[in-house]
Design an enzyme around this catalytic site. Structure first.
Site, PDB file in Angstrom:
ATOM      1  N   SER A  51      -1.307   1.055   2.777  1.00  0.00           N
ATOM      2  CA  SER A  51      -1.713   1.711   1.541  1.00  0.00           C
ATOM      3  C   SER A  51      -3.231   1.736   1.354  1.00  0.00           C
ATOM      4  CB  SER A  51      -1.059   0.995   0.367  1.00  0.00           C
ATOM      5  OG  SER A  51      -1.277  -0.393   0.490  1.00  0.00           O
ATOM      6  N   GLU A  93      -6.242   4.793  16.071  1.00  0.00           N
ATOM      7  CA  GLU A  93      -4.962   4.753  16.805  1.00  0.00           C
ATOM      8  C   GLU A  93      -4.028   5.784  16.189  1.00  0.00           C
ATOM      9  OE1 GLU A  93      -4.379   0.048  17.165  1.00  0.00           O
ATOM     10  OE2 GLU A  93      -3.943   0.893  15.215  1.00  0.00           O
TER      11      GLU A  93
HETATM   12  O1  0RQ Z   1       5.174  -7.934   0.401  1.00  0.00           O
HETATM   13  O2  0RQ Z   1       6.615  -6.115   1.120  1.00  0.00           O
HETATM   14  O3  0RQ Z   1       7.557  -8.113  -0.048  1.00  0.00           O
HETATM   15  O4  0RQ Z   1       6.114  -6.461  -1.285  1.00  0.00           O
HETATM   16  O5  0RQ Z   1       2.799  -8.467   2.247  1.00  0.00           O
HETATM   17  O6  0RQ Z   1       1.426  -6.148   1.514  1.00  0.00           O
HETATM   18  O7  0RQ Z   1      -0.338  -5.444  -0.070  1.00  0.00           O
HETATM   19  O8  0RQ Z   1       1.684  -3.940   0.298  1.00  0.00           O
HETATM   20  O9  0RQ Z   1      -0.141  -4.244   2.052  1.00  0.00           O
HETATM   21  O10 0RQ Z   1       1.500  -2.606   3.175  1.00  0.00           O
HETATM   22  O11 0RQ Z   1      -0.999  -2.601   3.605  1.00  0.00           O
HETATM   23  O12 0RQ Z   1       0.487  -4.433   4.484  1.00  0.00           O
HETATM   24  C1  0RQ Z   1      -1.349  -6.865   6.620  1.00  0.00           C
HETATM   25  C2  0RQ Z   1       1.117  -6.643   6.345  1.00  0.00           C
HETATM   26  C3  0RQ Z   1      -0.460  -5.388   4.821  1.00  0.00           C
HETATM   27  C4  0RQ Z   1      -0.205  -4.706   7.222  1.00  0.00           C
HETATM   28  C5  0RQ Z   1      -0.222  -5.918   6.251  1.00  0.00           C
HETATM   29  C6  0RQ Z   1       2.795  -9.335   1.115  1.00  0.00           C
HETATM   30  C7  0RQ Z   1       2.878  -8.381  -0.054  1.00  0.00           C
HETATM   31  C8  0RQ Z   1       3.877  -7.362   0.465  1.00  0.00           C
HETATM   32  C9  0RQ Z   1       2.605  -6.055   2.239  1.00  0.00           C
HETATM   33  P1  0RQ Z   1       6.459  -7.092   0.008  1.00  0.00           P
HETATM   34  P2  0RQ Z   1       0.689  -4.900   0.853  1.00  0.00           P
HETATM   35  P3  0RQ Z   1       0.238  -3.346   3.316  1.00  0.00           P
HETATM   36  C10 0RQ Z   1      -2.916  -1.339  12.230  1.00  0.00           C
HETATM   37  C11 0RQ Z   1      -3.877  -2.418  12.612  1.00  0.00           C
HETATM   38  C12 0RQ Z   1      -1.451  -5.570  10.721  1.00  0.00           C
HETATM   39  C13 0RQ Z   1      -2.896  -5.737  11.063  1.00  0.00           C
HETATM   40  C14 0RQ Z   1      -3.550  -4.392  11.144  1.00  0.00           C
HETATM   41  C15 0RQ Z   1      -0.167  -5.127   8.675  1.00  0.00           C
HETATM   42  C16 0RQ Z   1       3.498  -7.261   1.927  1.00  0.00           C
HETATM   43  O13 0RQ Z   1      -1.332  -3.911   6.995  1.00  0.00           O
HETATM   44  O14 0RQ Z   1       0.853  -5.479   9.204  1.00  0.00           O
HETATM   45  O15 0RQ Z   1      -4.184  -3.943  10.207  1.00  0.00           O
HETATM   46  N1  0RQ Z   1      -1.335  -5.116   9.361  1.00  0.00           N
HETATM   47  N2  0RQ Z   1      -3.371  -3.745  12.323  1.00  0.00           N
HETATM   48  O16 0RQ Z   1       3.318  -9.032  -1.208  1.00  0.00           O
HETATM   49  C17 0RQ Z   1       2.088 -13.679   1.394  1.00  0.00           C
HETATM   50  C18 0RQ Z   1      -0.195 -13.181   1.227  1.00  0.00           C
HETATM   51  C19 0RQ Z   1       0.154 -11.796   1.133  1.00  0.00           C
HETATM   52  C20 0RQ Z   1       1.508 -11.468   1.203  1.00  0.00           C
HETATM   53  C21 0RQ Z   1       0.305  -9.642   0.996  1.00  0.00           C
HETATM   54  N3  0RQ Z   1      -1.459 -13.575   1.165  1.00  0.00           N
HETATM   55  N4  0RQ Z   1       0.814 -14.071   1.356  1.00  0.00           N
HETATM   56  N5  0RQ Z   1       2.478 -12.393   1.334  1.00  0.00           N
HETATM   57  N6  0RQ Z   1       1.559 -10.117   1.100  1.00  0.00           N
HETATM   58  N7  0RQ Z   1      -0.575 -10.661   1.007  1.00  0.00           N
HETATM   59  C22 0RQ Z   1      -1.516  -1.472  12.805  1.00  0.00           C
HETATM   60  C23 0RQ Z   1      -1.383  -1.008  14.228  1.00  0.00           C
HETATM   61  O17 0RQ Z   1      -2.265  -1.159  15.013  1.00  0.00           O
HETATM   62  C24 0RQ Z   1      -0.146  -0.381  14.712  1.00  0.00           C
END
Ligand code: 0RQ
Length: 505
Positions: A265, A287
Site C-alpha cells: 500500500s 521488479e
Molecule cells: O497485518 O494483514 O493482519 O492486517 O503486517 O502490514 O501495514 O498493511 O503493510 O501490506 O505494505 O505489508 C512488510 C509485510 C508490509 C510487505 C510487508 C502487520 C499489519 C498487517 C501488513 P494484517 P501493512 P503492507 C517487494 C520488496 C517484503 C519486503 C519488501 C512485505 C500486515 O511489504 O512483505 O518490501 N515486504 N520486499 O498489521 C506485527 C509489526 C507490524 C505488523 C505491520 N511491527 N508487528 N505485525 N504488521 N507491522 C517484494 C518483492 O520483492 C516481491
C-alpha cells in the site's frame, strides 16, 4: 494456434495439464514461472494439486516470487510441498510455514539464479513455464513476467510449457533476456541505462528437453491493489518532501534517479504521490510494475520503466492489455537476476523504496518476521536493492494492530537489513535521514521524527538508560526484547507506567 506455436515439431507435443502433471514424481524439484502473480504457470500446478486427492507425494517448488491463481494456497493446503523458495505472499502457505509443515527458504531474489546455475540447490527436474509464443526453433517468449524462467529453462532436465492464449500477444518483443554466465567467465554487464537492451527477446532452449505443451486460457490473477489511505498518503508526502530536500541540496535533480519500489500500500501511495508532483522525466528500474507505473507512463511523468513482471489490477488489465503495443518503446521486462542485480543497481544509482515490518532505533530493519519468529512473506528484492542503491529508503507505519505494536522497537526481533543498508526511514510521523550519522545520532532522530507519540516516552526512557551503560551502540540488553515480550504477555507493547499517555490520547 500456429501463430503462437510456430514449431511444427512441438505442435505434436500438446498434452492436457493432467497428463503433464502425471510426469511429476514424488521428491522432484520444480522450477515454476511467476513473479508477484504475473506470468505464473497455472494449469499444471493445479492439476498436481488435483492428483494429491488420491496420492501422497511432495515436491520442492522454486519460483520467481509469489504466485497467483491461489496456487501457493492450494499446494500448501494439499500438503504437496516439501520446500518452497524464494518468496510467497499467501495466508494459507504462511500458516503452514509457521506451523512447520513445509520448509521455506527466504532468499534475495537476485541470488536464486546464481544458486541454480552453480548447482547449489537441488537440480530442477521440471521447469514449468508460461509463454505467449514458441518460435519455429522452439525458443520461448515469456509472458507477463520473466522472473527465474530463463535459468530454470536452461538448467531443468525436462520442460513443460504452458502456452497461454489469453495473454496479450504484444508482450512479444518486450523482454530482454540476458544470461549472466558462469563464474570465472563473466564480463561486465553492459547495461548502462534503464532503457538499454543487452539480450534477446526470447529464451533459447534445447528442443528435446520440451516434453509437453499445455494450452491455457486464463489471465493472471489481478493484484489486490490498495488505494492510498490517509496514513499512506501522509507517508508518501514525507518521502516526497525528503526528495525535494535532496534537490535543494543539489544531490538530485527534478528527474530524480531511477526508482525502485516494492509492493504494498505504501509503495503504491508513493508512486501515486509522484503523479501530482513537480518531478519529471522519471525512470523506473524496479521488479514489479504495478498500476501506478502505468498511470505515470500515461501521464508522461515516467519516461521509461524496466521491471521483471507486470502485475495489474483487473481494471488496469482491461485498459492496459488491449493497447500494450503502445508501451513497446517505454517498457522492458528482464530476468530478476538483472532487474535486481547489484552491479546495475549501483551503476544506475537507484532510489529504492521498500517496506519494513519493524525498525529499531539504530536503523536496523526487519521486513519479514512478525515478533521475531513468524514469517510474513519474505525479503523479496528489498535486500538486493537496499544494499546497493544510492538511496535506500524504508517505509513503515509507526504502529500496528491499533497501536498495540510499535513498529519502532529497541532492537528488531529479526534482521533483514542492517543499519549499514538503511539510509532513510519514513513513517507517517516523519522521516529520518540516517546517512552519515553515528548510532546515537540515529537513535535520537528516529525517536524524534519517526516514532508514534504513544511510545516516544517509553523509548526515551529506554534510550537514556542505555546511554548510561555506554558503548558505540548503547543497549539495555536484558530489556532489548521486552517490548515484544510485553506484547506476547499482555497484548500491548505499551508498559503500564507509560499508558497514561495512551489514556490522554
Ligand atoms: O497485518 O494483514 O493482519 O492486517 O503486517 O502490514 O501495514 O498493511 O503493510 O501490506 O505494505 O505489508 C512488510 C509485510 C508490509 C510487505 C510487508 C502487520 C499489519 C498487517 C501488513 P494484517 P501493512 P503492507 C517487494 C520488496 C517484503 C519486503 C519488501 C512485505 C500486515 O511489504 O512483505 O518490501 N515486504 N520486499 O498489521 C506485527 C509489526 C507490524 C505488523 C505491520 N511491527 N508487528 N505485525 N504488521 N507491522 C517484494 C518483492 O520483492 C516481491
Amino acid at each position: 494456434i500456429t501463430k503462437q506455436l510456430r514449431s511444427k515439431e512441438l505442435q505434436k507435443k500438446i498434452v492436457s495439464a493432467g497428463e503433464a502433471a502425471s510426469w511429476i514424481k514424488d521428491g522432484m524439484t520444480l522450477g515454476l514461472s511467476g513473479f508477484t502473480r504475473a506470468g505464473d504457470a497455472k494449469a499444471v500446478p493445479l492439476a498436481l494439486v488435483d492428483r494429491a486427492k488420491d496420492e501422497n507425494f511432495k515436491v520442492n517448488v522454486y519460483t520467481g516470487a509469489s504466485l497467483g491463481s491461489d496456487i501457493d494456497k492450494l499446494m500448501a493446503e494439499a500438503g504437496i510441498i516439501h520446500k518452497r523458495l524464494p518468496f510467497q505472499a499467501d495466508a494459507s502457505m504462511r500458516k503452514k510455514i509457521n506451523e512447520g509443515e513445509l520448509l521455506f527458504t527466504d532468499q534475495h531474489l537476485s541470488h536464486v539464479a546464481e544458486m541454480v546455475r552453480s548447482d547449489v540447490l537441488n537440480p530442477i527436474d521440471f521447469a514449468i513455464i508460461e509463454a505467449v509464443a514458441i518460435t519455429e526453433e522452439g525458443d520461448i517468449i515469456p509472458s507477463t513476467s520473466v522472473g527465474n524462467s530463463a535459468i530454470f529453462l536452461e538448467k531443468a532436465e525436462n520442460i513443460i510449457i504452458e502456452l497461454n492464449l489469453a495473454q496479450p500477444a504484444a508482450l512479444e518483443g518486450m523482454h530482454d533476456i540476458y544470461e549472466a554466465g558462469e563464474y570465472g567467465k563473466r564480463l561486465p554487464i553492459a547495461l548502462t541505462s534503464v532503457d538499454g537492451r543487452i539480450g534477446t527477446n526470447k529464451v533459447k532452449v534445447e528442443l528435446d528437453k520440451i516434453k509437453g505443451i499445455v494450452l491455457t486460457h486464463d489471465l493472471d490473477s489481478p493484484s489486490t491493489i490498495v488505494p492510498p489511505d490517509e496514513e499512506t498518503a501522509i507517508m508518501a508526502n514525507h518521502l516526497i518532501e525528503f526528495l525535494r530536500e535532496e534537490i535543494k541540496a543539489g544531490r538530485l535533480t527534478k528527474e530524480l534517479a531511477p526508482l525502485q519500489s516494492g509492493i504494498g500500500s505504501v509503495a503504491n501511495a508513493v508512486l501515486h504521490g509522484l503523479l501530482d508532483s513537480e518531478f519529471e522525466n522519471l525512470e523506473v528500474y524496479s521488479e514489479v510494475l504495478q498500476d501506478a507505473v502505468f498511470d505515470l507512463l500515461d501521464s508522461d511523468k515516467v519516461r521509461f520503466a524496466s521491471g521483471c513482471s507486470i502485475t495489474l489490477s483487473q481494471e488496469k488489465m482491461k485498459t492496459v492489455f488491449p493497447k500494450l503495443d503502445q508501451y513497446k518503446d517505454k517498457l522492458v521486462l528482464r530476468p530478476q537476476e538483472i532487474s535486481n542485480h547489484p552491479e546495475i543497481i549501483r551503476r544506475l544509482g537507484l532510489i529504492s523504496i521498500n517496506t519494513a515490518i519493524e525498525a529499531d532505533i539504530y536503523g536496523n530493519v526487519n521486513s519479514t518476521h512478525v515478533c521475531g519468529t513468524k514469517m510474513m512473506n519474505g525479503i523479496g528484492g528489498s535486500g538486493d536493492f537496499a544494499r546497493n542503491s544510492r538511496l535506500a529508503i524504508f517505509v513503515t507505519k509507526s504502529v500496528a494492530k491499533h497501536g498495540d505494536i510499535s513498529s519502532i522497537v529497541p532492537f528488531i526481533s529479526h534482521v533483514d537489513h542492517t543499519e549499514h543498508d538503511v539510509d532513510v526511514l519514513v513513517t507517517e510521523q516523519g522521516y529520518a535521514d540516517l546517512r552519515g550519522l553515528a548510532p546515537v545520532e540515529r537513535a535520537r532522530l528516529i525517536i524524534q521524527n519517526c516514532m508514534h507519540p504513544l511510545y516516544k516516552e517509553q523509548m526515551t526512557a529506554y534510550f537514556e538508560e542505555a546511554l548510561k551503560r555506554g558503548g558505540q551502540t548503547p543497549h539495555v540488553l536484558e530489556k532489548a526484547f521486552s517490548w515484544h515480550l510485553n506484547y506476547a504477555e499482555t497484548g500491548t507493547m505499551l508498559e503500564p507506567e507509560f499508558s497514561a499517555v495512551k489514556q490522554h490520547n
